[in-house]
Design a protein around this motif. Structure first.
Motif, PDB file in Angstrom:
ATOM      1  N   ASN A   1       0.814  -1.225   0.000  1.00 42.09           N
ATOM      2  CA  ASN A   1       0.000   0.000   0.000  1.00 42.09           C
ATOM      3  C   ASN A   1       0.845   1.272   0.000  1.00 42.09           C
ATOM      4  O   ASN A   1       0.559   2.213   0.743  1.00 42.09           O
ATOM      5  CB  ASN A   1      -0.957  -0.008   1.195  1.00 42.09           C
ATOM      6  CG  ASN A   1      -2.018  -1.090   1.056  1.00 42.09           C
ATOM      7  OD1 ASN A   1      -2.294  -1.545  -0.053  1.00 42.09           O
ATOM      8  ND2 ASN A   1      -2.589  -1.507   2.155  1.00 42.09           N
ATOM      9  N   THR A   2       1.873   1.293  -0.808  1.00 40.74           N
ATOM     10  CA  THR A   2       2.757   2.452  -0.895  1.00 40.74           C
ATOM     11  C   THR A   2       2.682   3.044  -2.292  1.00 40.74           C
ATOM     12  O   THR A   2       2.793   2.327  -3.291  1.00 40.74           O
ATOM     13  CB  THR A   2       4.207   2.052  -0.574  1.00 40.74           C
ATOM     14  OG1 THR A   2       4.278   1.588   0.786  1.00 40.74           O
ATOM     15  CG2 THR A   2       5.151   3.245  -0.732  1.00 40.74           C
ATOM     16  N   LEU A   3       2.506   4.352  -2.349  1.00 41.10           N
ATOM     17  CA  LEU A   3       2.490   5.087  -3.608  1.00 41.10           C
ATOM     18  C   LEU A   3       3.469   6.246  -3.486  1.00 41.10           C
ATOM     19  O   LEU A   3       3.470   6.951  -2.475  1.00 41.10           O
ATOM     20  CB  LEU A   3       1.088   5.620  -3.895  1.00 41.10           C
ATOM     21  CG  LEU A   3       0.900   6.436  -5.181  1.00 41.10           C
ATOM     22  CD1 LEU A   3       1.143   5.563  -6.411  1.00 41.10           C
ATOM     23  CD2 LEU A   3      -0.500   7.044  -5.218  1.00 41.10           C
TER      24      LEU A   3
ATOM     25  N   VAL B   1      -3.235   6.765   7.340  1.00 43.61           N
ATOM     26  CA  VAL B   1      -2.277   7.069   6.282  1.00 43.61           C
ATOM     27  C   VAL B   1      -1.084   7.788   6.888  1.00 43.61           C
ATOM     28  O   VAL B   1      -1.228   8.607   7.800  1.00 43.61           O
ATOM     29  CB  VAL B   1      -2.929   7.926   5.173  1.00 43.61           C
ATOM     30  CG1 VAL B   1      -3.536   9.196   5.720  1.00 43.61           C
ATOM     31  CG2 VAL B   1      -1.938   8.250   4.058  1.00 43.61           C
ATOM     32  N   ALA B   2       0.107   7.477   6.371  1.00 45.12           N
ATOM     33  CA  ALA B   2       1.342   8.096   6.852  1.00 45.12           C
ATOM     34  C   ALA B   2       2.102   8.701   5.679  1.00 45.12           C
ATOM     35  O   ALA B   2       2.192   8.089   4.610  1.00 45.12           O
ATOM     36  CB  ALA B   2       2.227   7.076   7.554  1.00 45.12           C
TER      37      ALA B   2
ATOM     38  N   ARG C   1       8.333  -0.211   9.075  1.00 50.06           N
ATOM     39  CA  ARG C   1       7.561  -0.002  10.309  1.00 50.06           C
ATOM     40  C   ARG C   1       6.232   0.687  10.004  1.00 50.06           C
ATOM     41  O   ARG C   1       5.202   0.376  10.599  1.00 50.06           O
ATOM     42  CB  ARG C   1       8.384   0.812  11.307  1.00 50.06           C
ATOM     43  CG  ARG C   1       9.504   0.030  11.977  1.00 50.06           C
ATOM     44  CD  ARG C   1      10.124   0.787  13.130  1.00 50.06           C
ATOM     45  NE  ARG C   1      10.888   1.954  12.705  1.00 50.06           N
ATOM     46  CZ  ARG C   1      12.191   1.921  12.412  1.00 50.06           C
ATOM     47  NH1 ARG C   1      12.867   0.783  12.489  1.00 50.06           N
ATOM     48  NH2 ARG C   1      12.815   3.029  12.046  1.00 50.06           N
ATOM     49  N   LEU C   2       6.264   1.635   9.076  1.00 46.09           N
ATOM     50  CA  LEU C   2       5.029   2.344   8.730  1.00 46.09           C
ATOM     51  C   LEU C   2       4.042   1.429   8.011  1.00 46.09           C
ATOM     52  O   LEU C   2       2.829   1.511   8.250  1.00 46.09           O
ATOM     53  CB  LEU C   2       5.354   3.558   7.868  1.00 46.09           C
ATOM     54  CG  LEU C   2       6.218   4.643   8.522  1.00 46.09           C
ATOM     55  CD1 LEU C   2       6.473   5.779   7.543  1.00 46.09           C
ATOM     56  CD2 LEU C   2       5.580   5.174   9.804  1.00 46.09           C
TER      57      LEU C   2
ATOM     58  N   ASP D   1      -2.613   1.927   6.813  1.00 47.41           N
ATOM     59  CA  ASP D   1      -3.277   1.376   5.637  1.00 47.41           C
ATOM     60  C   ASP D   1      -2.585   1.815   4.351  1.00 47.41           C
ATOM     61  O   ASP D   1      -2.555   1.071   3.369  1.00 47.41           O
ATOM     62  CB  ASP D   1      -4.741   1.842   5.596  1.00 47.41           C
ATOM     63  CG  ASP D   1      -5.525   1.389   6.811  1.00 47.41           C
ATOM     64  OD1 ASP D   1      -5.386   0.218   7.207  1.00 47.41           O
ATOM     65  OD2 ASP D   1      -6.282   2.207   7.376  1.00 47.41           O
ATOM     66  N   HIS D   2      -2.080   3.041   4.340  1.00 47.36           N
ATOM     67  CA  HIS D   2      -1.418   3.582   3.151  1.00 47.36           C
ATOM     68  C   HIS D   2      -0.205   4.403   3.579  1.00 47.36           C
ATOM     69  O   HIS D   2      -0.239   5.094   4.615  1.00 47.36           O
ATOM     70  CB  HIS D   2      -2.362   4.481   2.344  1.00 47.36           C
ATOM     71  CG  HIS D   2      -3.513   3.745   1.738  1.00 47.36           C
ATOM     72  ND1 HIS D   2      -3.429   3.084   0.537  1.00 47.36           N
ATOM     73  CD2 HIS D   2      -4.783   3.549   2.194  1.00 47.36           C
ATOM     74  CE1 HIS D   2      -4.593   2.522   0.265  1.00 47.36           C
ATOM     75  NE2 HIS D   2      -5.432   2.790   1.248  1.00 47.36           N
ATOM     76  N   VAL D   3       0.848   4.350   2.775  1.00 46.73           N
ATOM     77  CA  VAL D   3       2.020   5.203   2.941  1.00 46.73           C
ATOM     78  C   VAL D   3       2.198   5.979   1.637  1.00 46.73           C
ATOM     79  O   VAL D   3       2.316   5.384   0.566  1.00 46.73           O
ATOM     80  CB  VAL D   3       3.291   4.390   3.256  1.00 46.73           C
ATOM     81  CG1 VAL D   3       4.496   5.313   3.399  1.00 46.73           C
ATOM     82  CG2 VAL D   3       3.103   3.563   4.528  1.00 46.73           C
ATOM     83  N   ILE D   4       2.192   7.307   1.743  1.00 49.58           N
ATOM     84  CA  ILE D   4       2.356   8.164   0.571  1.00 49.58           C
ATOM     85  C   ILE D   4       3.749   8.775   0.643  1.00 49.58           C
ATOM     86  O   ILE D   4       4.069   9.511   1.573  1.00 49.58           O
ATOM     87  CB  ILE D   4       1.295   9.271   0.511  1.00 49.58           C
ATOM     88  CG1 ILE D   4      -0.107   8.678   0.680  1.00 49.58           C
ATOM     89  CG2 ILE D   4       1.407  10.034  -0.804  1.00 49.58           C
ATOM     90  CD1 ILE D   4      -0.506   7.697  -0.412  1.00 49.58           C
ATOM     91  N   VAL D   5       4.576   8.444  -0.347  1.00 47.96           N
ATOM     92  CA  VAL D   5       5.994   8.799  -0.326  1.00 47.96           C
ATOM     93  C   VAL D   5       6.236  10.012  -1.224  1.00 47.96           C
ATOM     94  O   VAL D   5       5.709  10.088  -2.332  1.00 47.96           O
ATOM     95  CB  VAL D   5       6.864   7.621  -0.804  1.00 47.96           C
ATOM     96  CG1 VAL D   5       8.349   7.970  -0.702  1.00 47.96           C
ATOM     97  CG2 VAL D   5       6.549   6.368   0.000  1.00 47.96           C
TER      98      VAL D   5
END
Length: 496
Positions: free
Chosen positions: A16-18, A47-48, A134-135, A140-144
């Protein structure tokens, strides 16, 4: 197995990373990540934000006692969570044209020139990957957010900031470009052209930012772009007039302010190594204040000496630009002066750097208007603080802020403290005549009540109410609404 950037590919596909990368610096990466964090949070999702490597002099103190880039703290606010170190595992704070303080996991590990840092980058990959993992287990989602341009050919070796990171964790990438700069189609196609095939394959679509005018006039270009590249345009984001989202490091889209009916003029010297200029956002946006960042002195009611990444060098610059003489004249005619962090240190008698923490070891004579001496130390003090302000206003005026500094100040002038902190410490110094104020606290203008007390001290009678915190959240929602209208959020969720 390694990528074209010399970075090992991990065996898993990022959960779940974008990732949002840009064709240029200031293309809108930070704003888009902020909007996506806000939109997902409004849907009740956890979301992180994440930025593997950031280079910025605007920083924030996290809930777990570390230091990260200011943009990731703002993105955390948009997501409705406290900022933490894992959101930005590597932060570079430039100290010169060729060197930066390197902060890993929220704490400084030293100052390195570019070549030395590049040699360390492969070893830092594990810190970046561990923070991201860790995130992914908690959110639920990690926005990079990427850094600078995705097409930094000279920085390809051991890249941690853009495609090197995307390759290492195996995540899809959105490429954003700023049409307001001109040449938006060339930026997008040119970026694709210089990337290796594996990196090109990661780009799942384009976003065009800051579009003004009739959208139908852009349609032929969008159709050509999709046909030429085989990738969809995921959204065309509109120009949002006077949008306020705290800047990562540049004054270009913030800068000076002008309000009809402003009753107070504030001037901030534009120091070469000015840090945390976001300290002044609430002041700059206040309807009663006209604020200017200036290289040379100008008439005003209040001069504020800001924070600095190299206090002694910036003090030399101040003198060379004529500020010391101008401040003397300003005080003689009844003006007020305030210093924040490094600016506070400049107002004392001496600044001593015995170990060369900020540059060459030695000491400098300060401006001498506050009875204190500062010694710079290697250990950086990082604290988020709450308390109350004793400077006029109602008793118990609330205070919020944070400390990021390497100096300790001592002297008789510290007896006139004006901020009482909830951890039983005091901060802030007021001169005997009440005209000069110094503090180590960043962010003190963000609290409405403290802002009004400080404006009244500076001579503004009955300042209008301005709730910066509410304004900032409303601007995040305005940005998120615009992105929601322009993009298909469900489609973005499915890229993983």
């Amino acid at each position: 197995m390694t990528s074209a950037y010399g970075i090992p590919r991990h065996h898993f596909r990022a959960k779940n990373t974008l990732m949002v990368q840009g064709t240029t610096s200031d293309a809108g990466k930070s704003a888009l990540v902020t909007a996506l964090c806000r939109l997902l949070a409004r849907q009740g999702l956890r979301v992180a934000p994440f930025k593997p490597q950031n280079m910025a002099l605007n920083s924030a103190v996290t809930i777990d006692g570390g230091e990260i880039g200011r943009a990731q703290a703002v993105q955390a606010m948009a997501a409705g969570i406290d900022a933490r170190v894992d959101f930005n595992p590597i932060l570079l704070k430039p100290t010169s044209d060729q060197g930066s303080q390197v902060i890993v996991g929220g704490h400084a590990i030293g100052t390195m020139r570019a070549a030395e840092y590049y040699r360390h980058k492969p070893a830092l990959l594990n810190d970046v990957i561990a923070a991201h993992e860790r995130l992914t287990t908690e959110f639920d989602h990690v926005i990079v957010e990427g850094a600078g341009s995705a097409a930094e050919i000279n920085l390809r070796a051991h890249d941690l900031a853009n495609m090197g990171f995307a390759e290492a964790i195996d995540c899809p990438v959105i490429l954003i470009a700023d049409i307001d700069r001109g040449g938006v189609f060339a930026h997008l196609v040119g970026t694709l052209a210089v990337l290796p095939e594996t990196e090109r394959e990661r780009i799942v679509g384009f976003v065009i930012n800051r579009f003004r005018g009739d959208p139908t006039l852009l349609q032929p270009g969008l159709e050509w772009l999709e046909h030429e590249t085989g990738r969809p345009v995921l959204g065309v984001l509109p120009w949002l007039e006077n949008l306020h989202v705290e800047a990562e490091d540049s004054l270009s889209r913030a800068g000076n302010s002008h309000h009809e009916g402003a009753r107070m003029q504030v001037v901030v010297p534009l120091l070469p190594r000015l840090s945390n200029h976001t300290d002044f956002d609430a002041l700059r946006l206040h309807p009663d204040v006209e604020l200017k960042f200036c290289h040379t002195p100008e008439p005003c009611d209040l001069i504020i000496l800001p924070g600095s990444k190299h206090v002694r060098a910036d003090l030399d610059w101040l003198r060379a630009q004529g500020w010391e003489t101008a401040i003397k004249r300003h005080l003689r005619y009844g003006g007020r002066v305030m210093g924040i962090c490094g600016g506070y240190q400049m107002l004392g008698h001496r600044i001593i750097d015995p170990d060369g923490v900020e540059g060459e070891a030695g000491e400098s004579h300060g401006l001498g208007w506050l009875d204190l001496t500062t010694t710079l130390q290697a250990n950086k003090q990082l604290r988020r603080v709450t308390g109350h302000c004793l400077l006029g206003g109602p008793p118990g005026t609330p205070l919020i802020g944070y400390e990021i500094h390497v100096g300790e100040s001592r002297g008789n002038g510290l007896g006139e403290n004006i901020f009482v902190l909830d951890d039983n410490r005091r901060d802030g110094t007021l001169s005997a005549d009440g005209c000069i104020l110094g503090t180590y606290l960043h962010g003190i203008f963000d609290c409405r009540e403290t802002l009004e007390s400080l404006l009244e001290w500076a001579g503004l009678t009955k300042p209008r109410h301005f709730d910066y915190e509410a304004f900032r959240l409303a601007e995040m929602d305005r940005l998120a609404d615009a992105v929601e209208d322009a993009m298909d959020l469900e489609r973005l969720k499915n890229f993983n």
